[in-house]
Design a protein around this motif. Structure first.
Motif, PDB file in Angstrom:
ATOM      1  N   ASP A  24       0.827  -1.206   0.000  1.00 16.62           N
ATOM      2  CA  ASP A  24       0.000   0.000   0.000  1.00 16.62           C
ATOM      3  C   ASP A  24       0.864   1.259   0.000  1.00 16.62           C
ATOM      4  OD1 ASP A  24       0.998  -0.039   2.539  1.00 16.62           O
ATOM      5  OD2 ASP A  24      -0.940   0.136   3.558  1.00 16.62           O
ATOM      6  N   GLY A  25       2.165   1.074  -0.203  1.00 17.11           N
ATOM      7  CA  GLY A  25       3.087   2.199  -0.234  1.00 17.11           C
ATOM      8  C   GLY A  25       3.845   2.381   1.057  1.00 17.11           C
ATOM      9  N   THR A  26       3.326   1.808   2.152  1.00 17.50           N
ATOM     10  CA  THR A  26       4.011   1.898   3.448  1.00 17.50           C
ATOM     11  C   THR A  26       4.480   0.533   3.920  1.00 17.50           C
ATOM     12  OG1 THR A  26       1.881   1.728   4.617  1.00 17.50           O
ATOM     13  CG2 THR A  26       2.698   3.942   4.112  1.00 17.50           C
ATOM     14  N   HIS A  62      -6.050  -3.413   1.426  1.00 17.30           N
ATOM     15  CA  HIS A  62      -4.710  -3.652   1.966  1.00 17.30           C
ATOM     16  C   HIS A  62      -4.230  -5.002   1.431  1.00 17.30           C
ATOM     17  CE1 HIS A  62      -1.638  -4.674   5.008  1.00 17.30           C
ATOM     18  NE2 HIS A  62      -1.515  -3.367   5.169  1.00 17.30           N
ATOM     19  N   PRO A  63      -2.914  -5.220   1.329  1.00 23.60           N
ATOM     20  CA  PRO A  63      -2.420  -6.530   0.895  1.00 23.60           C
ATOM     21  C   PRO A  63      -2.991  -7.697   1.706  1.00 23.60           C
ATOM     22  CG  PRO A  63      -0.628  -4.950   0.836  1.00 23.60           C
ATOM     23  CD  PRO A  63      -1.796  -4.244   1.447  1.00 23.60           C
ATOM     24  N   GLU A  64      -3.280  -7.469   2.988  1.00 24.71           N
ATOM     25  CA  GLU A  64      -3.832  -8.546   3.813  1.00 24.71           C
ATOM     26  C   GLU A  64      -5.200  -9.000   3.294  1.00 24.71           C
ATOM     27  OE1 GLU A  64      -2.343 -10.073   6.174  1.00 24.71           O
ATOM     28  OE2 GLU A  64      -0.734  -8.771   6.921  1.00 24.71           O
ATOM     29  N   GLU A  65      -5.945  -8.077   2.670  1.00 24.26           N
ATOM     30  CA  GLU A  65      -7.247  -8.469   2.126  1.00 24.26           C
ATOM     31  C   GLU A  65      -7.083  -9.463   0.983  1.00 24.26           C
ATOM     32  OE1 GLU A  65     -11.489  -6.505   0.672  1.00 24.26           O
ATOM     33  OE2 GLU A  65      -9.691  -5.246   0.712  1.00 24.26           O
ATOM     34  N   ILE A  66      -6.050  -9.266   0.170  1.00 29.57           N
ATOM     35  CA  ILE A  66      -5.775 -10.211  -0.914  1.00 29.57           C
ATOM     36  C   ILE A  66      -5.391 -11.568  -0.330  1.00 29.57           C
ATOM     37  CG2 ILE A  66      -4.283 -10.684  -2.901  1.00 29.57           C
ATOM     38  CD1 ILE A  66      -4.092  -7.615  -3.253  1.00 29.57           C
ATOM     39  N   ALA A  67      -4.611 -11.563   0.743  1.00 27.27           N
ATOM     40  CA  ALA A  67      -4.270 -12.823   1.412  1.00 27.27           C
ATOM     41  C   ALA A  67      -5.526 -13.510   1.928  1.00 27.27           C
ATOM     42  CB  ALA A  67      -3.297 -12.561   2.555  1.00 27.27           C
ATOM     43  N   ALA A  68      -6.490 -12.719   2.418  1.00 28.34           N
ATOM     44  CA  ALA A  68      -7.748 -13.295   2.894  1.00 28.34           C
ATOM     45  C   ALA A  68      -8.502 -13.975   1.755  1.00 28.34           C
ATOM     46  CB  ALA A  68      -8.609 -12.210   3.536  1.00 28.34           C
ATOM     47  N   THR A 220       4.874  -6.930  -9.281  1.00 30.67           N
ATOM     48  CA  THR A 220       4.615  -6.194  -8.048  1.00 30.67           C
ATOM     49  C   THR A 220       3.446  -5.257  -8.276  1.00 30.67           C
ATOM     50  OG1 THR A 220       6.922  -6.279  -7.288  1.00 30.67           O
ATOM     51  CG2 THR A 220       5.552  -4.513  -6.395  1.00 30.67           C
ATOM     52  N   CYS A 221       2.597  -5.118  -7.258  1.00 30.39           N
ATOM     53  CA  CYS A 221       1.420  -4.261  -7.389  1.00 30.39           C
ATOM     54  C   CYS A 221       1.281  -3.364  -6.164  1.00 30.39           C
ATOM     55  CB  CYS A 221       0.158  -5.120  -7.548  1.00 30.39           C
ATOM     56  SG  CYS A 221      -1.368  -4.165  -7.659  1.00 30.39           S
ATOM     57  N   TYR A 222       1.143  -2.066  -6.418  1.00 29.85           N
ATOM     58  CA  TYR A 222       0.881  -1.100  -5.352  1.00 29.85           C
ATOM     59  C   TYR A 222      -0.615  -0.777  -5.321  1.00 29.85           C
ATOM     60  CZ  TYR A 222       5.864  -0.351  -4.737  1.00 29.85           C
ATOM     61  OH  TYR A 222       7.191  -0.542  -4.465  1.00 29.85           O
ATOM     62  N   LEU A 223      -1.189  -0.830  -4.136  1.00 26.66           N
ATOM     63  CA  LEU A 223      -2.590  -0.485  -3.936  1.00 26.66           C
ATOM     64  C   LEU A 223      -2.647   0.997  -3.588  1.00 26.66           C
ATOM     65  CD1 LEU A 223      -3.653  -3.589  -1.788  1.00 26.66           C
ATOM     66  CD2 LEU A 223      -3.612  -3.355  -4.281  1.00 26.66           C
ATOM     67  N   HIS A 242       7.251   5.256  -6.860  1.00 26.36           N
ATOM     68  CA  HIS A 242       7.259   3.794  -6.741  1.00 26.36           C
ATOM     69  C   HIS A 242       7.635   3.094  -8.054  1.00 26.36           C
ATOM     70  CE1 HIS A 242       5.768   3.842  -2.642  1.00 26.36           C
ATOM     71  NE2 HIS A 242       4.849   4.711  -3.002  1.00 26.36           N
ATOM     72  N   LYS A 243       8.072   3.900  -9.027  1.00 33.09           N
ATOM     73  CA  LYS A 243       8.534   3.370 -10.316  1.00 33.09           C
ATOM     74  C   LYS A 243       7.478   2.483 -10.983  1.00 33.09           C
ATOM     75  CE  LYS A 243      13.466   3.598  -9.158  1.00 33.09           C
ATOM     76  NZ  LYS A 243      13.267   4.387  -7.923  1.00 33.09           N
ATOM     77  N   VAL A 244       6.242   2.925 -10.871  1.00 34.19           N
ATOM     78  CA  VAL A 244       5.142   2.206 -11.511  1.00 34.19           C
ATOM     79  C   VAL A 244       5.265   2.336 -13.022  1.00 34.19           C
ATOM     80  CG1 VAL A 244       2.644   2.185 -11.853  1.00 34.19           C
ATOM     81  CG2 VAL A 244       3.587   2.461  -9.550  1.00 34.19           C
ATOM     82  N   ASN A 245       5.208   1.211 -13.719  1.00 35.36           N
ATOM     83  CA  ASN A 245       5.305   1.269 -15.190  1.00 35.36           C
ATOM     84  C   ASN A 245       4.023   0.861 -15.898  1.00 35.36           C
ATOM     85  OD1 ASN A 245       5.361  -1.618 -15.104  1.00 35.36           O
ATOM     86  ND2 ASN A 245       7.604  -1.613 -14.969  1.00 35.36           N
ATOM     87  N   THR A 246       3.013   0.384 -15.150  1.00 31.83           N
ATOM     88  CA  THR A 246       1.787  -0.104 -15.785  1.00 31.83           C
ATOM     89  C   THR A 246       0.570   0.265 -14.950  1.00 31.83           C
ATOM     90  OG1 THR A 246       2.984  -2.000 -16.702  1.00 31.83           O
ATOM     91  CG2 THR A 246       0.579  -2.147 -16.636  1.00 31.83           C
TER      92      THR A 246
END
Length: 507
Positions: A24-26, A62-68, A220-223, A242-246
């Protein structure tokens, strides 16, 4: 052979255990951490007796939601995500449709989950994510589930808006999501080096564009925090930091950046791939993006939730000044049927309803056989055996290159004083310099067209321009400038709200 989306995570977690998967950037999760949390949660759900059933999720993005999500799938269940910002009546309708025995929430949303239970909207178990993720892993139990899972088992239910006000829960299975992921990665050319920035909430199907390729390829994916989509320059800075390219964003998010000058103030020059969809991209704004990032690849993506998200793609090419942006051609293993009202295939240049055929077609609307049978129908071109297609309600035609064009919604064509009027045609005519976004609605009680727009031009000046582009019967009876057009949570213009507003307006 791929038959289960968990195979993506199994392979990537072994190959790239320490690589950042989602952030999430942090903070964030590596692939190994994501894999372990999903196995722990899946084991915990199985130990509590949950299997082959819906599990509601109420967590912050949050990344934890994807884990859920993946933990629920490991238990052989399927997830249905909600959001704390949803109106409570909508939450109750979703829970009533699902009738889940279990709701997974994070600490921040525990109170809301308990309130739903107290109100009677939910009568099952409220489970805290942190406790599930800290549970011991039972590999034997997880393996037993995997042995019995098949590719047509559901993995999620995504709720879309219903015309009756009752949300429709679209159920999708392993097979359709695998097919979608493989076809999307092939069509756009994602790789392990791709760095995504996710824009949409996780309770829609749209994040599949980033979530599944990230796990499939080890990207890699930033939310991106939701609040940044109100501040275009900091949003662009977030991409470069965050060097996002897509990016694979809805049109409204892109037009917000280009129409407010952010491309000039802080050009997101790390971007090499820009995918857009959900609505027609106004040419003035599309051209600004292309001019700002001349070396980037642009793709128009099109497709409904009922066909596992995006089903068509169009790699950008040079367009004539007044040429509409095509939605292109279908993904591999997807067929588009352009059907006329009398049930035959439309010819070149002829309009027809866009219908989807293939593995992309989802399982239907959860616990809603009536609306399922109305939209998921037998292919009228095939009378020899059962073959279900999805009728999108979108009207399209092919151009001279054989590219599919979206013209308008079937329900966005109205009759006014004996004339057929396509609301999208009025909106296209309003796409002019100084107009950031426009939406034309039909005020049925007063039988008039009303145009709402965001921009710097006056209503009189805009109307003068429309008179040069439209016949008299298509001119709006009223034009209203707004600071910004309202949007639904997934980023589309909220046409229902504007239509209701038009019917309340006194002028």
């Amino acid at each position: 052979m791929l038959t289960n989306i968990l195979q993506y995570l199994d392979v990537t977690a072994r190959r790239l255990p320490d690589k950042l998967a989602f952030s999430d950037g942090t903070g964030g999760l590596t692939f190994a951490a994501l894999d372990h949390a999903s196995r722990a949660a899946g084991s915990a759900l199985l130990s509590r007796g949950f299997s082959r059933e819906p599990v509601a999720v109420l967590m912050d993005k949050h990344p934890e939601e994807i884990a859920a999500f993946f933990g629920i799938i490991r238990a052989g269940c399927f997830y249905a995500a909600m959001d704390a910002d949803m109106p409570e009546p909508r939450m109750k309708l979703i829970l009533d449709t699902l009738a889940p025995r279990c709701l997974v929430c994070d600490a921040k949303n525990l109170k809301k989950a308990q309130e739903l239970a107290v109100s009677g909207a939910f009568t099952g178990d409220v489970l805290l994510w942190d406790e599930l993720a800290a549970s011991p892993v039972d590999e034997a139990a997880l393996d037993a589930v995997r042995d019995t899972q098949i590719d047509c088992d559901p993995i999620y239910v995504v709720f879309t808006s219903g015309s009756t006000g009752v949300p429709k829960g679209v159920a999708a299975c392993h097979r359709s999501v695998i097919d979608y992921t493989e076809s999307l990665c092939e069509a756009i050319g994602f790789s392990e080096d791709t760095v995504f920035a996710n824009q949409t909430p996780l309770y829609f199907d749209a994040p599949l564009k980033e979530i599944m390729p990230t796990i499939r390829l080890g990207a890699t994916c930033y939310l991106v925090p939701r609040m940044l989509f109100s501040f275009p320059v900091p949003l662009c800075r977030y991409l470069t930091d965050h060097k996002v390219n897509t990016i694979c964003w809805v049109v409204s998010a892109l037009t917000m950046i280009s129409s407010l000058g952010a491309l000039e103030a802080h050009k997101p020059d790390t971007l090499t791939t820009v995918c857009f969809g959900s609505e027609v991209f106004p040419r003035t704004q599309y051209d600004k993006w292309r001019a700002a990032l001349p070396d980037a690849r642009f793709f128009n993506l099109y497709g409904p939730t009922e066909a596992t998200g995006m089903s068509c793609f169009w790699p950008a090419r040079d367009l004539a000044p007044d040429e509409p942006i095509p939605v292109g051609r279908p993904f591999r293993n997807t067929d588009i049927l352009l059907l006329t009202p009398d049930g035959r295939r439309a010819g070149r240049g002829e309009e027809g309803e866009i219908c989807m055929r293939g593995t992309c077609v989802t399982l239907g609307y959860y616990n809603d056989p009536g609306r399922t049978s109305a939209a998921f129908v037998q292919n009228p071109l095939n009378t020899a055996y059962p073959e279900i297609i999805y009728r999108t309600g979108d009207i399209g035609r092919y151009n001279e290159r054989g590219e599919l064009l979206f013209l308008h919604r079937r329900d966005a064509q109205i009759k006014l004083m004996g004339h057929r009027v396509e609301l999208g045609e009025v909106e296209a005519a309003a796409d002019a310099e100084g107009v950031r976004a426009a939406c034309c609605v039909f005020d049925a009680p007063r039988q008039r067209l009303v145009l709402y727009y965001a921009g710097d031009v006056t209503p009189d000046a805009l109307l003068a321009g429309l008179k040069n582009r439209l016949p008299r019967y298509m001119l709006p009876a009223a034009l209203h400038a707004l600071p910004a057009l309202p949007h639904t949570p997934n980023g589309k213009i909220d046409r229902a709200e504007l239509r209701e507003r038009a019917e309340r307006e006194q002028i």
